[in-house]
Structure formats: C-alpha cells, structure tokens
Design an enzyme around this catalytic site. Structure first.
Site, PDB file in Angstrom:
ATOM      1  N   GLY A 162       4.048   5.631  -0.901  1.00 58.83           N
ATOM      2  CA  GLY A 162       4.060   4.331  -0.257  1.00 58.83           C
ATOM      3  C   GLY A 162       2.670   3.739  -0.169  1.00 58.83           C
ATOM      4  O   GLY A 162       1.691   4.446   0.051  1.00 58.83           O
ATOM      5  N   CYS A 163       2.575   2.435  -0.368  1.00 56.76           N
ATOM      6  CA  CYS A 163       1.327   1.710  -0.168  1.00 56.76           C
ATOM      7  C   CYS A 163       1.583   0.687   0.939  1.00 56.76           C
ATOM      8  O   CYS A 163       2.582   0.761   1.653  1.00 56.76           O
ATOM      9  CB  CYS A 163       0.887   1.045  -1.469  1.00 56.76           C
ATOM     10  SG  CYS A 163      -0.797   0.375  -1.400  1.00 56.76           S
ATOM     11  N   ILE A 164       0.704  -0.290   1.088  1.00 56.34           N
ATOM     12  CA  ILE A 164       0.845  -1.263   2.165  1.00 56.34           C
ATOM     13  C   ILE A 164       2.141  -2.049   2.017  1.00 56.34           C
ATOM     14  O   ILE A 164       2.902  -2.216   2.970  1.00 56.34           O
ATOM     15  CB  ILE A 164      -0.355  -2.221   2.195  1.00 56.34           C
ATOM     16  CG1 ILE A 164      -1.653  -1.452   2.475  1.00 56.34           C
ATOM     17  CG2 ILE A 164      -0.169  -3.297   3.261  1.00 56.34           C
ATOM     18  CD1 ILE A 164      -2.892  -2.303   2.419  1.00 56.34           C
TER      19      ILE A 164
END
Length: 519
Positions: free
Chosen positions: A454-456
């Site tokens: 997951g990223c932002i």
C-alpha cells in the site's frame, strides 16, 4: 496454437519482460518505503521551527523574544539522524513491517558507519566524504534483502537459538563490516561523481528546478517521484556537511529552497483552481463538488495533492501532462525570481506561514502573486480541455467515463458498506475487510496475487495473470484508475489504500495458512 506460441517465444528475448517488471516493481517498492522515513519530516520541521527565535519575534512582535532551545534540539535530533531513520524505515517497509528487519537495519547502519569512518580518507574537505542519507538507504535495502532471504533459516541444533529471525541482525552486521570497508575505499570518487551531478544541476540555473518539477509530477503515476525527491532533498549540494536542498534550507543555507518554492503556488492555488474548473464543467456539479472541494482545501492547507491529481490522471491524461508542464514552469519562474522557501511536510499554507519569516527565506510574497496568476491559467486550461475533448473528470457521467457519475473518489474514501442483512448481525464483517475481499476477487483471486503493498493513494501489486483482472469491478469498488505494466499493477483507491493493503495481506495470509493446513 502451439506453433504460434513457439514463434512468439522465439522473437521475444526470454524473461526480458519479466526482468523489466521486476526492476520496475523494485523501484516502486523502494519509492514506497522511502515514504515511511520521510513521514517524520513534518514533526521535525515543526519542532525545529517553533524552537527558533525569529519565529517568536515575528509572532510576539518583540525583537528581544527568544527561541525555545529544547524544541529546536528535538527537531534537530531528527534531521541529524535521518540516515539512521532511513535505514530502519526502509528495512521495515520493504520487509512488510517486520520488526526484526528494522532492528537489522539499525544494527547494520551503526556498524557500517563506524567501519566506513575508519577507512574513509581524512583531511581537507573530509566532511564531504559522507554518504549521509545514502548510507541509510543502502543498509535499509541490505537488511530487507537479508531478512527475506534468511528469516526462516534453520541452523544446527547447538546454534538453534540464533536461527530464524535472530540470524538476520547477525548476518546484516557481518555484511555491514564488509560494505563499510568497501565503501570506505571507493566512496571518495563516487562522492566526486555525485557532487559533479549536483554541480551540473545547479549550474543549469532556474532550468534545474524546472526540469525537476516536471519530472516530479510526471513520475507520480509510477510512484517513482519519491526516488528523485530523495536525491534533491537529501543529497544535492553541501552546506557545512549538510546535504540536500531541503536539509540545507532548514540548516540555514541562504542558497537553499529553490527546488521547493515553486510547489507552493501550484499546491495552494493551481490545483484548487483545477478542481474548481472540473466542478464547473461537470454535468453533476454537486457530485463533483462533494468529491473535489475537500480535496482542494487539503491541497491548499497541507499540500496533499494526490486526491485531486488522481481524479484526472487516468481519465484525462492530457490534463496530467499539462499539470506536469505547468509545475515545471512554476519551479523555473520561482527560481528565476529568487524565491526561496521550503517545507517540512508539503507546500501548503501551513508550511508557507511557518517558514515565511525564516531568515534564509527570500521573496516569499511572490508565491501569492504567482499563485493567483497560475490559478487563472489552471482554471482556463482545464476548463477548455475538459469541454473541447469531453474528458471524463468527476461528475461528467456515463457519456464520458462509461461509469456512474460519482465513480471516482467517494467509495475510495470509505469503501462499500456491509449489506443491510450483515449490518443487522453482530458478526457483520468490517467494511475494510469487505472491500479487501472484493478487490481480491476482482484481481482474479488470491492465487493471482503474488504480492501487494500500500502507498498513500494506491495499491501496488505483482499479478501472475493480469488478463484476469476485472477493471470495471475495481472501478465500481472505488478505484480511480488501474494501471498495468506487465505483471506490475497499480490500483488507485484513495487515502485508504494502505489500510486496504494491510487487510488484503492478512486475508491472503490467512487463506494461504488454511490451504496449507488442508494439505
């Protein structure tokens, strides 16, 4: 069919596509892991700024007001130990949040630094023989790789205590000794090359920040902008042993801040104006306003831009290219006007106000002038392009997107609610788990997912068979876009992406454990 497959294989270099996918995936993972240590910068910048006398003199209108030394020291402690923070953060991030990897990164960094300092040539200009944040990145990468390779190792019974995860800090420490010796001997010419690159970028004058601004935005869909940011922010230039345009700015370098100043008018005025244009051009203005007004305010106040940018990156790439070009010109003009102001978190109003009176800030008032001018440019360019090309921005409806009018962000902020039947029972499934399960299904099932991070605002995945992905279902679940590059797939799910990824990882792990138990 077999004949066609054979000829296809004969004309394609074996594993070339897979190799490029792995390289891109590795770079994206590195970019994502860099965000964890970068996330400590806001608190460091706030503490450092609130500890300085000039801020309180401006607030209290008293030239005799003093700073708060312990706050300045607290912020300085973070900036002074960024390499170590990077080592721990990158190892932790790349190893999937494993504490043993983070400890290994710390152990490796401490040993590497001590050995490196014993072998690096000393003398005139010795402070330049300093790897700074690069040493932390190096040992974070090494620790994460060694963790993945050895965290399940089994040793002979008489050494059994040191097996498994306990073995990783040990092998990382030994690797750090070897690397410390090697880099101690070779770093001086490497440093000279890095310095030459920095001098070359700076010698371009305003064109250097302009090129950086353009690339910074252009690399956002790939998630690689964090890598170029790391060099500009933490390695570019030197000021009494402090490297990087951002770090030098907070250390008081009067020449720093040129590579950040142009982002302020873009984030505070440009993108909010683009959001207004998308609202005005929407067929369903209330839907678009509900999506974009809060995102515009977040961009203005804090400099968080991805909710706006991902509203048009995939459905209207021409707007994204225009946005990247405008950002580049803003950084070019800001440098041309000698505007110098940087940020601890991002180029929003909070950082602008905090750093406006900093002694090495120059011409910051011009940010407002440029902001108004570029706000008008963003508004009219976006309005014209949306109308002329009939682009599928939020609220434009089925005629443009092929989906419902409100497809792009609301669901990506909250996820689908459980059904009424489930909601009535005490055993109702958590909405994030519901969304994660549905996304796994849309991606072709758990067996089709090799890895997920997951990223932002996005999920980064390795997918065994990308053709099995149901993109329409993903968009109905709130995905603002799906980008495929071979087996590397990104699904933009908004600010909840990191939580979704955690739920997916847990669900996949549990389903994998159940399958093993059944065997």
């Amino acid at each position: 069919m077999s004949t066609i497959d054979t000829s296809s294989q004969a004309t394609t270099p074996p594993n070339s596509s897979n190799l490029s996918n792995r390289v891109l995936g590795a770079l994206q993972s590195l970019g994502r892991s860099l965000m964890l240590p970068v996330a400590v910068l806001p608190v460091a910048a706030l503490l450092l700024r609130f500890g300085q006398a000039d801020l309180w003199q401006a607030i209290l209108q008293n030239p005799n007001a003093t700073g708060i030394p312990f706050l300045a020291d607290a912020g300085g402690a973070i900036f002074g130990n960024l390499p170590m923070i990077f080592a721990v953060g990158i190892a932790f991030g790349l190893a999937g949040g494993e504490g043993a990897a983070a400890l290994s990164g710390l152990v490796g960094f401490l040993i590497f630094t001590a050995v490196f300092n014993d072998f690096i040539p000393l003398g005139k200009g010795a402070h330049n023989n300093n790897m700074d944040v690069l040493s932390g990145i190096l040992m974070g990468l090494v620790a994460a790789w060694l963790y993945r390779r050895y965290h399940t190792i089994r040793l002979p019974d008489y050494l059994g205590f040191f097996g498994g995860r306990r073995f990783v800090p040990i092998i990382t420490g030994l690797a750090a000794v070897v690397l410390g010796v090697i880099f101690g001997f070779v770093w001086q010419p490497v440093q000279a090359g890095i310095n030459a690159l920095g001098v070359g970028i700076i010698s371009l004058g305003p064109l250097g920040p302009g090129i950086y601004g353009f690339l910074n935005r252009l690399l956002i869909p790939l998630g690689l902008h964090h890598i170029i940011n790391s060099y500009i922010w933490f390695q570019l230039g030197d000021f009494h042993g402090t490297h990087g345009d951002l770090q030098r700015y907070f250390a008081g370098d009067p020449s720093a801040g040129l590579f950040e100043s142009g982002f302020f008018p873009m984030m505070m005025f440009g993108l909010p104006a683009a959001a207004l244009a998308m609202i005005r051009q929407a067929r369903y203005p209330k839907v678009a306003a509900g999506i974009l007004l809060s995102a515009a305010f977040a961009s203005f106040l804090t400099g968080i831009t991805e909710p706006i940018e991902f509203a048009f990156i995939f459905v209207a790439p021409v707007l994204f290219v225009i946005h990247a070009l405008l950002t580049g010109t803003l950084l070019f003009i800001s440098a041309l006007l000698n505007i110098k102001i940087a940020f601890g978190f991002s180029a929003g109003l909070i950082d602008y106000v905090l750093n406006f009176t900093k002694p090495n800030t120059t011409n910051a008032w011009l940010v407002l002038v440029l902001g108004v001018i570029y706000g008008v440019i963003y508004y009219f360019l976006f309005s014209i392009c949306i109308r002329v090309f009939n682009l599928g921005t939020p609220g434009r409806g089925e005629a443009s997107t092929g989906l419902s009018a409100d497809w792009i962000l609301p669901e990506s902020q909250r996820g689908p609610a459980p059904s009424k039947e489930k909601a009535k029972t005490a055993a109702a499934v958590d909405s994030s788990d519901t969304l994660a399960t549905q996304i796994i299904t849309a991606l072709g099932g758990g067996s089709n997912i090799e890895s997920v991070e997951g990223c932002i605002t996005r999920l980064r995945l390795f997918i065994a068979e990308p053709d099995k992905i149901d993109e329409s279902t993903l968009k109905s679940l709130g995905a603002a876009g799906v980008m495929k590059q071979g087996k590397v797939v990104q699904v933009v799910m908004g600010m909840q992406s990191d939580n979704i990824a955690s739920s997916m990882q847990r669900i996949l792990k549990e389903s994998g454990a159940e399958e093993e138990a059944e065997k």
